[in-house]
Design a protein around this motif. Sequence first.
Motif, PDB file in Angstrom:
ATOM      1  N   HIS A  64       0.835  -1.210   0.000  1.00 36.54           N
ATOM      2  CA  HIS A  64       0.000   0.000   0.000  1.00 36.54           C
ATOM      3  C   HIS A  64       0.864   1.251   0.000  1.00 36.54           C
ATOM      4  CE1 HIS A  64       0.633   0.556   4.357  1.00 36.54           C
ATOM      5  NE2 HIS A  64       0.312   1.806   4.081  1.00 36.54           N
ATOM      6  N   THR A  65       2.099   1.178   0.584  1.00 32.28           N
ATOM      7  CA  THR A  65       2.983   2.338   0.580  1.00 32.28           C
ATOM      8  C   THR A  65       3.447   2.630  -0.841  1.00 32.28           C
ATOM      9  OG1 THR A  65       3.717   1.636   2.753  1.00 32.28           O
ATOM     10  CG2 THR A  65       5.016   3.336   1.682  1.00 32.28           C
ATOM     11  N   LEU A  66       3.792   1.570  -1.597  1.00 34.58           N
ATOM     12  CA  LEU A  66       4.189   1.753  -2.999  1.00 34.58           C
ATOM     13  C   LEU A  66       3.073   2.386  -3.812  1.00 34.58           C
ATOM     14  CD1 LEU A  66       6.043  -1.638  -3.633  1.00 34.58           C
ATOM     15  CD2 LEU A  66       7.077   0.616  -3.652  1.00 34.58           C
ATOM     16  N   GLU A  67       1.851   1.886  -3.593  1.00 33.26           N
ATOM     17  CA  GLU A  67       0.710   2.443  -4.320  1.00 33.26           C
ATOM     18  C   GLU A  67       0.490   3.912  -3.971  1.00 33.26           C
ATOM     19  OE1 GLU A  67      -2.474  -0.150  -3.282  1.00 33.26           O
ATOM     20  OE2 GLU A  67      -1.726  -1.815  -4.487  1.00 33.26           O
ATOM     21  N   THR A  68       0.632   4.242  -2.662  1.00 34.75           N
ATOM     22  CA  THR A  68       0.465   5.633  -2.229  1.00 34.75           C
ATOM     23  C   THR A  68       1.499   6.530  -2.892  1.00 34.75           C
ATOM     24  OG1 THR A  68      -0.309   4.812  -0.095  1.00 34.75           O
ATOM     25  CG2 THR A  68       0.277   7.135  -0.197  1.00 34.75           C
ATOM     26  N   LEU A  69       2.779   6.061  -2.909  1.00 38.18           N
ATOM     27  CA  LEU A  69       3.847   6.857  -3.524  1.00 38.18           C
ATOM     28  C   LEU A  69       3.595   7.067  -5.014  1.00 38.18           C
ATOM     29  CD1 LEU A  69       7.005   5.352  -1.763  1.00 38.18           C
ATOM     30  CD2 LEU A  69       6.128   7.663  -1.504  1.00 38.18           C
ATOM     31  N   LEU A  70       3.145   6.014  -5.693  1.00 44.87           N
ATOM     32  CA  LEU A  70       2.858   6.130  -7.126  1.00 44.87           C
ATOM     33  C   LEU A  70       1.734   7.134  -7.374  1.00 44.87           C
ATOM     34  CD1 LEU A  70       3.145   2.367  -8.154  1.00 44.87           C
ATOM     35  CD2 LEU A  70       4.603   4.228  -8.971  1.00 44.87           C
ATOM     36  N   GLU A  71       0.712   7.100  -6.503  1.00 47.51           N
ATOM     37  CA  GLU A  71      -0.389   8.071  -6.636  1.00 47.51           C
ATOM     38  C   GLU A  71       0.106   9.492  -6.431  1.00 47.51           C
ATOM     39  OE1 GLU A  71      -3.762   7.258  -4.181  1.00 47.51           O
ATOM     40  OE2 GLU A  71      -4.044   5.247  -4.983  1.00 47.51           O
ATOM     41  N   GLU A  72       0.979   9.682  -5.427  1.00 48.13           N
ATOM     42  CA  GLU A  72       1.529  11.012  -5.156  1.00 48.13           C
ATOM     43  C   GLU A  72       2.321  11.527  -6.368  1.00 48.13           C
ATOM     44  OE1 GLU A  72       0.997  12.825  -2.582  1.00 48.13           O
ATOM     45  OE2 GLU A  72       0.208  11.452  -1.088  1.00 48.13           O
ATOM     46  N   ILE A  73       3.167  10.613  -6.942  1.00 50.64           N
ATOM     47  CA  ILE A  73       3.990  10.999  -8.111  1.00 50.64           C
ATOM     48  C   ILE A  73       3.086  11.386  -9.278  1.00 50.64           C
ATOM     49  CG2 ILE A  73       5.609  10.098  -9.854  1.00 50.64           C
ATOM     50  CD1 ILE A  73       6.779   8.360  -7.470  1.00 50.64           C
ATOM     51  N   LYS A  74       2.030  10.573  -9.493  1.00 56.90           N
ATOM     52  CA  LYS A  74       1.097  10.845 -10.593  1.00 56.90           C
ATOM     53  C   LYS A  74       0.424  12.203 -10.409  1.00 56.90           C
ATOM     54  CE  LYS A  74      -3.033   8.900 -12.810  1.00 56.90           C
ATOM     55  NZ  LYS A  74      -4.087   7.886 -12.680  1.00 56.90           N
ATOM     56  N   ALA A  75      -0.017  12.478  -9.152  1.00 55.96           N
ATOM     57  CA  ALA A  75      -0.693  13.749  -8.872  1.00 55.96           C
ATOM     58  C   ALA A  75       0.250  14.925  -9.078  1.00 55.96           C
ATOM     59  CB  ALA A  75      -1.232  13.744  -7.443  1.00 55.96           C
ATOM     60  N   LEU A  76       1.515  14.768  -8.641  1.00 54.17           N
ATOM     61  CA  LEU A  76       2.496  15.852  -8.826  1.00 54.17           C
ATOM     62  C   LEU A  76       2.777  16.099 -10.305  1.00 54.17           C
ATOM     63  CD1 LEU A  76       4.981  15.033  -5.927  1.00 54.17           C
ATOM     64  CD2 LEU A  76       3.714  17.149  -6.198  1.00 54.17           C
ATOM     65  N   ARG A  77       2.866  14.988 -11.077  1.00 52.40           N
ATOM     66  CA  ARG A  77       3.098  15.135 -12.526  1.00 52.40           C
ATOM     67  C   ARG A  77       1.961  15.916 -13.188  1.00 52.40           C
ATOM     68  NH1 ARG A  77       5.576   9.422 -13.540  1.00 52.40           N
ATOM     69  NH2 ARG A  77       7.794   9.929 -13.549  1.00 52.40           N
ATOM     70  N   GLU A  78       0.712  15.573 -12.761  1.00 52.61           N
ATOM     71  CA  GLU A  78      -0.449  16.267 -13.326  1.00 52.61           C
ATOM     72  C   GLU A  78      -0.406  17.755 -12.995  1.00 52.61           C
ATOM     73  OE1 GLU A  78      -3.760  14.156 -11.697  1.00 52.61           O
ATOM     74  OE2 GLU A  78      -3.540  12.436 -13.050  1.00 52.61           O
ATOM     75  N   ARG A  79       0.031  18.068 -11.758  1.00 51.11           N
ATOM     76  CA  ARG A  79       0.119  19.478 -11.374  1.00 51.11           C
ATOM     77  C   ARG A  79       1.186  20.206 -12.186  1.00 51.11           C
ATOM     78  NH1 ARG A  79       0.486  19.685  -4.961  1.00 51.11           N
ATOM     79  NH2 ARG A  79       0.886  21.892  -5.374  1.00 51.11           N
ATOM     80  N   VAL A  80       2.347  19.530 -12.366  1.00 51.12           N
ATOM     81  CA  VAL A  80       3.442  20.128 -13.163  1.00 51.12           C
ATOM     82  C   VAL A  80       2.976  20.374 -14.592  1.00 51.12           C
ATOM     83  CG1 VAL A  80       5.725  19.671 -14.149  1.00 51.12           C
ATOM     84  CG2 VAL A  80       5.299  19.198 -11.727  1.00 51.12           C
ATOM     85  N   GLN A  81       2.242  19.381 -15.143  1.00 48.78           N
ATOM     86  CA  GLN A  81       1.725  19.499 -16.513  1.00 48.78           C
ATOM     87  C   GLN A  81       0.773  20.692 -16.630  1.00 48.78           C
ATOM     88  OE1 GLN A  81       0.229  15.719 -17.646  1.00 48.78           O
ATOM     89  NE2 GLN A  81       0.239  16.124 -19.824  1.00 48.78           N
ATOM     90  N   ALA A  82      -0.115  20.835 -15.626  1.00 49.80           N
ATOM     91  CA  ALA A  82      -1.067  21.947 -15.629  1.00 49.80           C
ATOM     92  C   ALA A  82      -0.335  23.283 -15.541  1.00 49.80           C
ATOM     93  CB  ALA A  82      -2.042  21.797 -14.466  1.00 49.80           C
ATOM     94  N   GLN A  83       0.733  23.319 -14.705  1.00 52.08           N
ATOM     95  CA  GLN A  83       1.503  24.564 -14.564  1.00 52.08           C
ATOM     96  C   GLN A  83       2.205  24.909 -15.879  1.00 52.08           C
ATOM     97  OE1 GLN A  83       1.369  26.478 -12.106  1.00 52.08           O
ATOM     98  NE2 GLN A  83       0.817  25.327 -10.272  1.00 52.08           N
ATOM     99  N   GLU A  84       2.741  23.878 -16.560  1.00 55.49           N
ATOM    100  CA  GLU A  84       3.424  24.117 -17.839  1.00 55.49           C
ATOM    101  C   GLU A  84       2.451  24.666 -18.888  1.00 55.49           C
ATOM    102  OE1 GLU A  84       5.196  20.348 -18.647  1.00 55.49           O
ATOM    103  OE2 GLU A  84       7.072  20.848 -17.605  1.00 55.49           O
ATOM    104  N   GLN A  85       1.223  24.099 -18.899  1.00 57.51           N
ATOM    105  CA  GLN A  85       0.202  24.603 -19.835  1.00 57.51           C
ATOM    106  C   GLN A  85      -0.150  26.054 -19.530  1.00 57.51           C
ATOM    107  OE1 GLN A  85      -2.965  21.794 -19.344  1.00 57.51           O
ATOM    108  NE2 GLN A  85      -2.006  20.217 -20.621  1.00 57.51           N
ATOM    109  N   ARG A  86      -0.223  26.373 -18.225  1.00 61.45           N
ATOM    110  CA  ARG A  86      -0.531  27.743 -17.810  1.00 61.45           C
ATOM    111  C   ARG A  86       0.577  28.708 -18.244  1.00 61.45           C
ATOM    112  NH1 ARG A  86      -3.921  31.604 -16.852  1.00 61.45           N
ATOM    113  NH2 ARG A  86      -3.551  32.893 -15.021  1.00 61.45           N
ATOM    114  N   ILE A  87       1.844  28.261 -18.052  1.00 55.26           N
ATOM    115  CA  ILE A  87       2.996  29.092 -18.466  1.00 55.26           C
ATOM    116  C   ILE A  87       2.945  29.353 -19.972  1.00 55.26           C
ATOM    117  CG2 ILE A  87       5.523  29.088 -18.726  1.00 55.26           C
ATOM    118  CD1 ILE A  87       5.554  27.548 -15.974  1.00 55.26           C
TER     119      ILE A  87
END
Length: 471
Positions: free
Chosen positions: A433-456
């Motif tokens: 479950h820790t691995l799954e949590t970390l993967l979810e966190e990484i995915k969420a951060l990537r989505e945020r970075v992608q959204a920020q790049e689109q905004r830029i």
Amino acid sequence: MSRRVVRQSKFRHVFGQAAKADQAYEDIRVSKVTWDSSFCAVNPKFLAIIVEAGGGGAFIVLPLAKTGRVDKNYPLVTGHTAPVLDIDWCPHNDNVIASASDDTTIMVWQIPDYTPMRNITEPIITLEGHSKRVGILSWHPTARNVLLTAGGDNVIIIWNVGTGEVLLSLDDMHPDVIHSVCWNSNGSLLATTCKDKTLRIIDPRKGQVVAEQARPHEGARPLRAVFTSDGKLLSTGFSRMSERQLALWDPNNFEEPVALQEMDTSNGVLLPFYDPDSSIVYLCGKGDSSIRYFEITDEPPFVHYLNTFSSKEPQRGMGFMPKRGLDVSKCEIARFYKLHERKCEPIIMTVPRKSDLFQDDLYPDTPGPEPALEADEWLSGQDAEPVLISLRDGYVPPKHRELRVTKRNILDVRPPSGPRHSQSASDAPLSQHTLETLLEEIKALRERVQAQEQRITALENMLCELVDGTD
């Protein structure tokens, strides 16, 4: 005329003060459950508070430095299907906390050092063995991964959290609801108080009551008891006239209390917080707006009233910081986290000193985060005093350590091959479950970075259009 001799003590002038407004934690919906636990647990890294939650039970975990207003969408620790009644940090791992609930389960959680993006919903392990609500939790003071729980079924269970197994079950010692349970300093004995008005000292590994006092306090309201560093017992309760009392007992002579202090008439149960390093007991009553404190000594009258810290607002609960989380440069000897209806306020107890040097007499070596025993060593009959550390250079918390759970295969009854040794939390693999949590966190951060790049990109296009327009 005879001169009154003033008792010599370095703690005669303990000074209590509430922290400044910007050091409090605001906008926290503290739980309204009617249960006599402290609703708050704190360690050198985190502050945990049981909160109101719709459709289940939850508590919030904040890094100590995150003071001020707490965002209403701040992630919670959710997983119980009924209100959480008690929480307790593991003394040997500052990232591990246990929670007990009205849903009869106990859950053990790994709290990350970073702020999670969403609610933590997956415990490391769920412990199921009680048949009614579980309202009391207490980690063993010296053995790794040993957790005690007590429930409305009048049963005490001692678990090995590292394997999820029941080590001991004490199920025929209390005829009624258990009000409090406390380990002694090396974890060889338990002191319990019960609705049958009896104070018991229990040897859990032998499964027997070593000593008991039938009515330590005459009143009908709940009792509390804690061990002192020299093996005596402090109990709080009520007289027949509903006066609140503090009593000191010698287990070798349980007939009469060594000392008895009467305080006031009030309904609030007194929660005792005992500091073995200074031998001071702090009494915090639920619904009170004060903290009384007493020094326990070897000479009569044994219990010496020191002072009372008073404030305007009543307390809903109270957290008590371990000694290693205090600021030694300010001669801080205790810190409480007082719960109001919508906030948590630190209260700092200091012994004013003129010197800026480290005060050896205020800070003897104190229990550190390293366990002295493994769970199976304790179960086999070994005892060990806590592993002590010096606070001379202040306390630096160790790096994040993962708690691993290795569930044994009950179908495989073969003895283990090779030399038997206990795994430490650091050599275990990451749980699924820790691995799954970390993967979810990484995915969420990537989505945020992608959204920020689109905004830029969008802002850069707007800037180009503006520049072209001005030309």
